[in-house]
Design an enzyme around this catalytic site. Sequence first.
Site: not given
Ligand code: PDD
Length: 287
Positions: A33, A147, A180, A205
């Site tokens: 996703y 992801k 993270e 991620l």
């Molecule tokens: N989550 N690490 C994890 C485990 C995440 O699920 C996310 C983002 C990030 C940050 O990635 P980005 O800056 O590309 O949003 C880091 C999204 C927002 C979610 O699952 O809703």
Amino acid sequence: MSRIAYVNGRYVPHAQARVHIDDRGYQFGDGIYEVCAVRGGHMIDNGPHLDRLERSLREMAMAMPMSRAALECVMRETIRRNLVRDGIVYLQMTRGVAPRDHAFPKHPKTQIVVTARNAKPHAAAMVEDGVKAIVQPDIRWGRCDIKTISLLPNCIAKQAARVAGAYEAILVDENGVVTEGSSSNAWIVTQDGKLVTRPPSNDILNGITRLEIIRIAKALGLAFEERAFTLDEMRRAREAFVTSASSFAMPVTQLDEAPIANGKPGTLALRLRAAYLAHMDQQAGAA
Ligand code: PDD
């Protein structure tokens, strides 16, 4: 207004959007996703988000179900049909429908769902006071760089945060090193003023917000180091914050029951947040 979802080629009322019970996303969490911020009706950093989507697909040996240009059209149209100004667009692809068998089907057909919704702006107090985070063990698998929709360990950690009245769970590996957040990347500012976040690897991620904040920090000439940091360092940091498409840069001022530094959002966290908001507004205005 009723919401509209895009499901495999059709725009359907959200309440009637369905996938088959043999969808491998439902059966095995076999899918990927993306979440892209929407600002002023425009997608933010959709280029890097779609690059990461294509990487996730490649790593999972899944096929893109349509051209990238067509996908961008669908995302825009879903945003338009749902009258989204400030919020997110969510995109999910699974390996498709097949009789339940762990091994991949011979002729998989990637299934796609796109939704979009407005999000409430962050409460002023969250930014002015910062948020609480709790520490949770990182019990995820060895490919956190993909992801994937298999998010059970992340959900368990986030739920523990909710129960503790916290905004985020900071995940820590068996060596006491921070990986993270449960749905964000983690950052600290050390006592000597260095901005630190973990380098991309299979353990985290590679956040698109993270990449943009790194770009901004470099442009501002801030002292920056890409390296892993321990939980102990985070507890003793001058500042801490998390980044994601939905949090932007959010100051963390409490970890478990202890304040970080003086318990107030740090100057760098607020400066980077402001610069990131300006970056979003600039993209929204230029689009
Ligand atoms: N989550 N690490 C994890 C485990 C995440 O699920 C996310 C983002 C990030 C940050 O990635 P980005 O800056 O590309 O949003 C880091 C999204 C927002 C979610 O699952 O809703």
